[in-house]
Design a protein around this motif. Structure first.
Motif, PDB file in Angstrom:
ATOM      1  N   VAL A   1      57.065  43.318  45.336  1.00  0.00           N
ATOM      2  CA  VAL A   1      56.957  43.156  43.879  1.00  0.00           C
ATOM      3  C   VAL A   1      55.566  43.572  43.398  1.00  0.00           C
ATOM      4  CG1 VAL A   1      56.966  41.478  41.993  1.00  0.00           C
ATOM      5  CG2 VAL A   1      58.709  41.348  43.788  1.00  0.00           C
ATOM      6  N   LEU A   2      54.545  43.194  44.146  1.00  0.00           N
ATOM      7  CA  LEU A   2      53.178  43.550  43.782  1.00  0.00           C
ATOM      8  C   LEU A   2      52.999  45.066  43.786  1.00  0.00           C
ATOM      9  CD1 LEU A   2      50.321  42.587  43.132  1.00  0.00           C
ATOM     10  CD2 LEU A   2      49.889  42.420  45.588  1.00  0.00           C
ATOM     11  N   ALA A   3      53.507  45.723  44.815  1.00  0.00           N
ATOM     12  CA  ALA A   3      53.402  47.184  44.892  1.00  0.00           C
ATOM     13  C   ALA A   3      54.135  47.849  43.732  1.00  0.00           C
ATOM     14  CB  ALA A   3      53.956  47.673  46.230  1.00  0.00           C
ATOM     15  N   ALA A   4      55.317  47.328  43.387  1.00  0.00           N
ATOM     16  CA  ALA A   4      56.092  47.897  42.279  1.00  0.00           C
ATOM     17  C   ALA A   4      55.367  47.711  40.951  1.00  0.00           C
ATOM     18  CB  ALA A   4      57.471  47.250  42.224  1.00  0.00           C
ATOM     19  N   GLY A   5      54.771  46.529  40.753  1.00  0.00           N
ATOM     20  CA  GLY A   5      54.035  46.277  39.520  1.00  0.00           C
ATOM     21  C   GLY A   5      52.821  47.176  39.379  1.00  0.00           C
ATOM     22  N   LEU A   6      52.105  47.365  40.461  1.00  0.00           N
ATOM     23  CA  LEU A   6      50.933  48.244  40.433  1.00  0.00           C
ATOM     24  C   LEU A   6      51.338  49.692  40.192  1.00  0.00           C
ATOM     25  CD1 LEU A   6      48.858  46.727  43.386  1.00  0.00           C
ATOM     26  CD2 LEU A   6      48.349  46.556  40.943  1.00  0.00           C
TER      27      LEU A   6
ATOM     28  N   ALA B   1      48.585  42.867  38.902  1.00  0.00           N
ATOM     29  CA  ALA B   1      48.384  42.135  40.160  1.00  0.00           C
ATOM     30  C   ALA B   1      48.211  40.647  39.905  1.00  0.00           C
ATOM     31  CB  ALA B   1      47.169  42.691  40.895  1.00  0.00           C
ATOM     32  N   ALA B   2      47.412  40.315  38.890  1.00  0.00           N
ATOM     33  CA  ALA B   2      47.170  38.902  38.582  1.00  0.00           C
ATOM     34  C   ALA B   2      48.444  38.218  38.107  1.00  0.00           C
ATOM     35  CB  ALA B   2      46.083  38.783  37.513  1.00  0.00           C
ATOM     36  N   ALA B   3      49.276  38.913  37.329  1.00  0.00           N
ATOM     37  CA  ALA B   3      50.513  38.323  36.826  1.00  0.00           C
ATOM     38  C   ALA B   3      51.446  37.959  37.974  1.00  0.00           C
ATOM     39  CB  ALA B   3      51.209  39.293  35.870  1.00  0.00           C
TER      40      ALA B   3
END
Length: 247
Positions: free
Chosen positions: A177-182, A199-201
């Motif tokens: 999820v973090l990779a997708a958001g970034l 990343a913070a979210a």
């Protein structure tokens, strides 16, 4: 997790429940994607009505969830607000009515959702924000169902999925999820602030899940379906506020 039609699984047990929790962020992405379309269309029709677009986006997310998570938030808020013993809290959560603490909780999260999304829209990061936030809010479910968190009662939805997810699986899901958001932030906008916001979210949504689960374990001895819904609804404004403040 949604009111959208889906075929019934051939088997329903705790193994399937654990897998469903790991797939929850994909459901969040689907809901967020539909809300994104509504937000973008609203802005195309009325470019200067960011508040209207935000309200429509938040309502779509709540509607596609069937209000289930909001109901869980209300029940959990009423239970905690009662300051009673464990058994009384569990009984309050099982009742169908909503008390004053529940009403305030629902109003509060919806107002925060709308205000934060409006700020994101005004900053030119609106549809990305709702997509990231809805995905991150569902990421809370694997962490709320870690094997170290028992069910608060032997029956109900919580007992089907509680203590079914390993920390490794939850961490791998978070990494995805973090990779997708970034990637979404990098491909659709510029500026380090938006990468940091994404990343913070995601990470603060995980923290929200852990803190809510800890509170539930202390108050009622573990998790329930209401606690899971509350975790999702608390994480959504946390993620949106994080994005609004950073981007």
């Amino acid at each position: 997790m949604t009111v959208l039609p889906a075929g019934a699984p051939r088997r329903v047990d705790r193994t399937v429940g654990g897998r469903a929790m790991l797939l929850a962020p994909l459901v969040g992405a689907l809901i967020g994607g539909i809300a994104t379309v509504v937000v973008v269309l609203a802005q195309l029709v009325k470019p200067d009505a960011d508040l209207l677009a935000a309200v429509l986006g938040v309502l779509v997310v709540a509607g596609l969830s069937g209000g289930l998570h909001l109901d869980g938030l209300a029940d959990f808020a009423d239970a905690l607000g009662s300051r009673r013993d464990r058994e009384t809290m569990l009984r309050i959560m099982k009742q169908s009515d909503i008390g004053p603490f529940g009403v305030v909780a629902i109003v509060a999260v919806l107002l925060l959702d709308v205000a934060a999304l409006t700020a994101c829209l005004q900053a030119g990061f609106g549809w990305q924000a709702i997509l990231i936030a809805t995905t991150a809010s569902r990421l809370t479910l694997p962490w709320a169902c870690l094997k170290s968190i028992p069910p608060a009662r032997p029956d109900g939805l919580g007992s089907m999925v509680a203590a079914t997810v390993s920390p490794t699986a939850a961490a791998l899901t978070t990494a995805a999820v973090l990779a997708a958001g970034l990637a979404l932030s990098w491909l659709t906008s510029s500026g380090i602030g938006r990468l940091l916001g994404a990343a913070a979210a995601v990470l603060l949504a995980v923290v929200t899940s852990l803190l809510t689960s800890r509170r539930a374990r202390r108050a009622i001895g573990g998790t329930t379906g209401d606690v899971l819904g509350a975790t999702v609804e608390i994480a959504l404004p946390v993620a949106l506020l994080t994005l609004a403040l950073i981007v």
